[in-house]
Design an enzyme around this catalytic site. Structure first.
Site, PDB file in Angstrom:
ATOM      1  N   HIS A   1     -10.321   6.858  16.552  1.00 48.85           N
ATOM      2  CA  HIS A   1     -11.086   5.771  15.933  1.00 48.85           C
ATOM      3  C   HIS A   1     -10.192   4.576  15.701  1.00 48.85           C
ATOM      4  O   HIS A   1      -9.002   4.705  15.420  1.00 48.85           O
ATOM      5  CB  HIS A   1     -11.735   6.217  14.626  1.00 48.85           C
ATOM      6  CG  HIS A   1     -10.797   6.891  13.667  1.00 48.85           C
ATOM      7  ND1 HIS A   1     -10.381   8.194  13.830  1.00 48.85           N
ATOM      8  CD2 HIS A   1     -10.188   6.440  12.553  1.00 48.85           C
ATOM      9  CE1 HIS A   1      -9.567   8.518  12.848  1.00 48.85           C
ATOM     10  NE2 HIS A   1      -9.420   7.464  12.054  1.00 48.85           N
TER      11      HIS A   1
ATOM     12  N   GLN B   1      -3.092   9.926  10.444  1.00 45.81           N
ATOM     13  CA  GLN B   1      -4.425  10.297  10.923  1.00 45.81           C
ATOM     14  C   GLN B   1      -4.948  11.490  10.133  1.00 45.81           C
ATOM     15  O   GLN B   1      -4.220  12.462   9.899  1.00 45.81           O
ATOM     16  CB  GLN B   1      -4.362  10.644  12.416  1.00 45.81           C
ATOM     17  CG  GLN B   1      -5.735  10.913  13.021  1.00 45.81           C
ATOM     18  CD  GLN B   1      -5.698  11.125  14.533  1.00 45.81           C
ATOM     19  OE1 GLN B   1      -4.620  11.106  15.156  1.00 45.81           O
ATOM     20  NE2 GLN B   1      -6.848  11.347  15.122  1.00 45.81           N
TER      21      GLN B   1
ATOM     22  N   ASP C   1     -16.361   2.441   6.670  1.00 46.83           N
ATOM     23  CA  ASP C   1     -15.515   3.515   6.157  1.00 46.83           C
ATOM     24  C   ASP C   1     -15.999   3.934   4.765  1.00 46.83           C
ATOM     25  O   ASP C   1     -16.351   3.100   3.938  1.00 46.83           O
ATOM     26  CB  ASP C   1     -14.057   3.036   6.096  1.00 46.83           C
ATOM     27  CG  ASP C   1     -13.081   4.180   5.944  1.00 46.83           C
ATOM     28  OD1 ASP C   1     -12.329   4.446   6.906  1.00 46.83           O
ATOM     29  OD2 ASP C   1     -13.059   4.806   4.855  1.00 46.83           O
TER      30      ASP C   1
ATOM     31  N   HIS D   1      -9.667   1.343  13.306  1.00 44.58           N
ATOM     32  CA  HIS D   1     -10.032   0.720  12.030  1.00 44.58           C
ATOM     33  C   HIS D   1     -10.097  -0.796  12.234  1.00 44.58           C
ATOM     34  O   HIS D   1      -9.165  -1.392  12.807  1.00 44.58           O
ATOM     35  CB  HIS D   1      -8.958   0.980  10.965  1.00 44.58           C
ATOM     36  CG  HIS D   1      -8.798   2.407  10.542  1.00 44.58           C
ATOM     37  ND1 HIS D   1      -9.272   2.881   9.328  1.00 44.58           N
ATOM     38  CD2 HIS D   1      -8.199   3.463  11.145  1.00 44.58           C
ATOM     39  CE1 HIS D   1      -8.969   4.160   9.205  1.00 44.58           C
ATOM     40  NE2 HIS D   1      -8.307   4.544  10.290  1.00 44.58           N
TER      41      HIS D   1
ATOM     42  N   ASN E   1      -4.474   5.028  13.666  1.00 44.89           N
ATOM     43  CA  ASN E   1      -3.505   5.971  13.122  1.00 44.89           C
ATOM     44  C   ASN E   1      -3.433   7.170  14.058  1.00 44.89           C
ATOM     45  O   ASN E   1      -4.477   7.708  14.471  1.00 44.89           O
ATOM     46  CB  ASN E   1      -3.938   6.426  11.724  1.00 44.89           C
ATOM     47  CG  ASN E   1      -3.926   5.291  10.721  1.00 44.89           C
ATOM     48  OD1 ASN E   1      -3.066   4.418  10.769  1.00 44.89           O
ATOM     49  ND2 ASN E   1      -4.880   5.286   9.804  1.00 44.89           N
TER      50      ASN E   1
END
Ligand code: DGP
Length: 113
Positions: A99, A93, A30, A101, A86
């Site tokens: 995606h 989001q 990230d 995390h 999210n």
């Protein structure tokens, strides 16, 4: 679906620190990590978010978690970690390409903010 930054990373048109790639997903660090380890696991299939998931994508979601487990081991997260998806505005989001995390390397708190 709009061309997101994650789609550009998947297509090799934008740079990222990629830690895993296979036929179904790409995982990269990230840009704004919230913990010592913060990796995003992104399906190649351009699904905007969890709410857009088709029943037939159940295996894909399972695969993202298996990859998260393997990366967590490679990252040495022996004391635990957190996986988060999210979803939507209320879910926090910000990138509209599904995606997962993978966050670890510090003690997590609950409830999340
Ligand atoms: P979410 O809020 O769940 O949609 O998470 C989006 C995450 O994506 C957020 O933690 C920041 C990260 N991110 C956004 N743009 C980029 C980028 O260009 N590169 C990388 N590596 N991460 C990004």
């Amino acid at each position: 679906m709009a061309d997101t930054i994650f789609q550009k990373i998947i297509d090799g048109e934008a740079e990222a620190d990629i830690v895993h790639e296979d036929d179904r997903c790409v995982a990269f660090r990230d840009r704004n990590p919230v913990a010592p380890t913060h990796i995003l696991i992104v399906p190649r299939k351009p699904i905007p978010g969890l709410d857009d998931l088709a029943d037939e994508d159940a295996d894909l979601i399972g695969h993202l978690h298996v990859v998260a487990r393997d990366i967590a081991r490679e990252e040495g997260l022996r004391d635990g970690y957190r996986t988060v998806i999210n979803t939507g505005d209320d879910g926090g989001q910000t990138v509209w390409h599904l995606h997962l995390h993978l966050i670890g390397g510090r003690r997590m708190e609950w409830p999340p903010g």
